[in-house]
Design a protein around this motif. Structure first.
Motif, PDB file in Angstrom:
ATOM      1  N   ASN A 271       0.828  -1.193   0.000  1.00  0.00           N
ATOM      2  CA  ASN A 271       0.000   0.000   0.000  1.00  0.00           C
ATOM      3  C   ASN A 271       0.874   1.260   0.000  1.00  0.00           C
ATOM      4  O   ASN A 271       0.611   2.228  -0.726  1.00  0.00           O
ATOM      5  N   VAL A 272       1.955   1.226   0.786  1.00  0.00           N
ATOM      6  CA  VAL A 272       2.878   2.367   0.845  1.00  0.00           C
ATOM      7  C   VAL A 272       3.614   2.527  -0.478  1.00  0.00           C
ATOM      8  O   VAL A 272       3.685   3.625  -1.049  1.00  0.00           O
ATOM      9  N   VAL A 273       4.160   1.439  -0.999  1.00  0.00           N
ATOM     10  CA  VAL A 273       4.987   1.502  -2.206  1.00  0.00           C
ATOM     11  C   VAL A 273       4.168   1.926  -3.420  1.00  0.00           C
ATOM     12  O   VAL A 273       4.617   2.715  -4.263  1.00  0.00           O
ATOM     13  N   ARG A 274       2.936   1.428  -3.505  1.00  0.00           N
ATOM     14  CA  ARG A 274       2.091   1.707  -4.659  1.00  0.00           C
ATOM     15  C   ARG A 274       1.325   3.020  -4.540  1.00  0.00           C
ATOM     16  O   ARG A 274       0.681   3.460  -5.487  1.00  0.00           O
ATOM     17  N   GLY A 275       1.394   3.647  -3.377  1.00  0.00           N
ATOM     18  CA  GLY A 275       0.720   4.926  -3.196  1.00  0.00           C
ATOM     19  C   GLY A 275      -0.737   4.808  -2.836  1.00  0.00           C
ATOM     20  O   GLY A 275      -1.485   5.791  -2.919  1.00  0.00           O
ATOM     21  N   GLY A 276      -1.179   3.625  -2.435  1.00  0.00           N
ATOM     22  CA  GLY A 276      -2.572   3.449  -2.033  1.00  0.00           C
ATOM     23  C   GLY A 276      -2.960   1.996  -2.004  1.00  0.00           C
ATOM     24  O   GLY A 276      -2.200   1.122  -2.426  1.00  0.00           O
ATOM     25  N   SER A 277      -4.160   1.733  -1.521  1.00  0.00           N
ATOM     26  CA  SER A 277      -4.664   0.373  -1.404  1.00  0.00           C
ATOM     27  C   SER A 277      -5.133  -0.157  -2.748  1.00  0.00           C
ATOM     28  O   SER A 277      -5.827   0.538  -3.489  1.00  0.00           O
ATOM     29  N   GLN A 278      -4.775  -1.409  -3.050  1.00  0.00           N
ATOM     30  CA  GLN A 278      -5.231  -2.008  -4.300  1.00  0.00           C
ATOM     31  C   GLN A 278      -6.720  -2.312  -4.264  1.00  0.00           C
ATOM     32  O   GLN A 278      -7.346  -2.518  -5.304  1.00  0.00           O
ATOM     33  N   SER A 279      -7.322  -2.308  -3.085  1.00  0.00           N
ATOM     34  CA  SER A 279      -8.749  -2.577  -2.963  1.00  0.00           C
ATOM     35  C   SER A 279      -9.569  -1.308  -2.704  1.00  0.00           C
ATOM     36  O   SER A 279     -10.757  -1.374  -2.422  1.00  0.00           O
ATOM     37  N   GLY A 280      -8.910  -0.154  -2.772  1.00  0.00           N
ATOM     38  CA  GLY A 280      -9.633   1.106  -2.633  1.00  0.00           C
ATOM     39  C   GLY A 280      -9.826   1.595  -1.212  1.00  0.00           C
ATOM     40  O   GLY A 280     -10.578   2.548  -0.978  1.00  0.00           O
ATOM     41  N   ASN A 281      -9.158   0.981  -0.239  1.00  0.00           N
ATOM     42  CA  ASN A 281      -9.275   1.416   1.152  1.00  0.00           C
ATOM     43  C   ASN A 281      -8.310   2.565   1.439  1.00  0.00           C
ATOM     44  O   ASN A 281      -7.627   3.065   0.555  1.00  0.00           O
ATOM     45  N   ILE A 282      -8.201   2.955   2.688  1.00  0.00           N
ATOM     46  CA  ILE A 282      -7.382   4.101   3.061  1.00  0.00           C
ATOM     47  C   ILE A 282      -5.912   3.876   2.726  1.00  0.00           C
ATOM     48  O   ILE A 282      -5.406   2.747   2.770  1.00  0.00           O
ATOM     49  N   ALA A 283      -5.201   4.955   2.369  1.00  0.00           N
ATOM     50  CA  ALA A 283      -3.782   4.875   2.049  1.00  0.00           C
ATOM     51  C   ALA A 283      -2.954   4.747   3.323  1.00  0.00           C
ATOM     52  O   ALA A 283      -3.120   5.523   4.261  1.00  0.00           O
ATOM     53  N   ALA A 284      -2.061   3.765   3.340  1.00  0.00           N
ATOM     54  CA  ALA A 284      -1.236   3.528   4.528  1.00  0.00           C
ATOM     55  C   ALA A 284      -0.346   4.724   4.835  1.00  0.00           C
ATOM     56  O   ALA A 284      -0.144   5.068   6.008  1.00  0.00           O
TER      57      ALA A 284
END
Length: 394
Positions: A271-284
């Motif tokens: 989530n951190v590396v990709r800039g967000g959740s792959q499932s659309g949840n909150i960004a780490a």
């Protein structure tokens, strides 16, 4: 054949000690960090960091079933996952195995197979591999079986999660996805829907079931928490029964409640590396910047752990010691493992060695044994082979 414990002193590297990067040497012998004159390996240009402790990873599922229709025996998959973890600097890894009404590889029967497979594989493991049980809340008829399995196999980490809401949503909005879910579980759509409905009928019994498990976990010394808390109320409910770890909260409110009551929050490194959740949840990263995330886990991708730490450094969110603590010292404290997570004399010799310029992990040492070795670090270690041979002859 058991791998030997090397006795070495690494010099010239930048080493993480006492919360800061220091120019000093570090020695290992008999599986522990130690002191004293030992054969030296020059690691100038490298970073020596505590071994990564991963509290939740399901990448092992891809090693067992690289394609849904092409499964391999669990022991084969564990061997692949073990090497994958070691190559990415992981020295302790919790494999997230479901215990669920969902069936297939998430069923209690399969979980028991995995427990036995890991017990059989453990003597040959490079990494300290452990199982985390993801217990579905609507499995009330399995309490005795679950507690017996945890006792028999020494499971020390459980999280509660509830996929029933997801199944109900798919039933209404995306029936084709529910049918694919049924296929993965080895059921017809009708059979799967029947199981979903049976689980729904357990709703009134779930609170008592969770309390019974919580009492059993306390007796057995199991650390437990919850997964995918959608809101603060859900997190508060779990916290009140002793499920203190908040794993992958899907909203800021859930993470904030956890922080307010002192419950550690775990988020996925991808989530951190990709800039967000792959499932659309909150960004780490948003939670980290707000001080609402304590540790990072691999989730589904081991390389993301060290990449996330450097991302936080590069974006100015944290220093390297602070970011690395999220994947080493803090996880060790959360799971009550005082023998690892820091490079202090007497602790387990768990080291991740990184080329400072390329940031490639070139050596991993787990419990004092070299579990991964590549690149220039391999050449430097080979250069001290005569000294090691002489030491062994003595």
């Amino acid at each position: 054949m058991t791998m030997p414990y090397p006795a070495l002193r690494f010099t010239g590297a930048s080493i993480l000690r006492d919360g800061e990067m220091q120019s000093r040497s570090i020695a290992i012998a008999d599986g522990r960090i130690t002191r004293g004159p030992l054969p030296e390996v020059d690691l100038s240009g490298y970073l020596v960091l505590p071994g990564i402790i991963d509290l939740h990873g399901d990448a092992f599922e891809r090693h067992i079933a690289p394609r849904p229709s092409a499964p391999f025996p669990p022991l084969v998959g564990l061997r692949g996952a073990d090497r994958d973890a070691a190559a990415n600097g992981v020295t302790t890894a919790y494999l997230a195995q479901s215990w669920s009404w969902e069936g297939g590889k998430r069923s209690p029967d399969y979980a028991l197979r995995m427990m036995q497979a890991l017990r059989d594989y453990a003597p040959r493991a490079l990494t300290d591999l452990r199982l985390q049980i993801r217990c579905e809340t609507h499995t009330v008829d399995t309490a005795d079986r679950l507690l017996a399995a945890i006792r028999a196999h020494g499971i020390d980490y459980v999280v509660f999660n509830n996929h029933l809401d997801e199944a109900e949503m798919l039933q209404q909005a995306r029936p084709e996805a529910l049918f694919a879910w049924a296929k993965d579980a080895g059921r017809t759509p009708e059979e799967h829907l029947a199981v979903v409905k049976a689980a729904q009928k357990q709703k009134a019994q779930v609170p008592r079931y969770l309390c019974r498990l919580a009492e059993g976990f306390d007796t057995l010394g199991v650390t437990y928490g919850s997964h995918d808390d959608p809101d603060g109320e859900t997190r508060e409910t779990y916290s009140m029964i002793g499920a203190k770890i908040c794993e992958f909260p899907t909203s800021r409110a859930a993470a904030a409640l956890a922080h307010a009551v002192g419950d550690p929050v775990l988020m996925g490194a991808p989530n951190v590396v990709r800039g967000g959740s792959q499932s659309g949840n909150i960004a780490a990263e948003d939670l980290i910047r707000a001080g609402l995330c304590d540790a990072l886990v691999s989730d589904y991708y081991y390389p993301a752990l060290h990449l996330a730490a450097f991302h936080l450094v590069d974006t100015g969110v944290m220093t390297l010691p602070q970011a690395w603590a999220m994947i080493s010292d803090t996880p060790a404290r959360i799971l009550r493992m005082p023998d690892r997570g820091r490079l202090d004399p007497g602790r387990r010799a768990d080291l991740t060695v990184i080329h400072a310029q390329s940031r490639a992990i070139e050596m991993t040492i787990s419990g004092g044994r070299i579990t991964h070795l590549a690149g220039e670090a391999a050449h430097r270690l080979a250069g001290c082979a005569p000294a090691l041979t002489a030491l062994a002859a003595e």
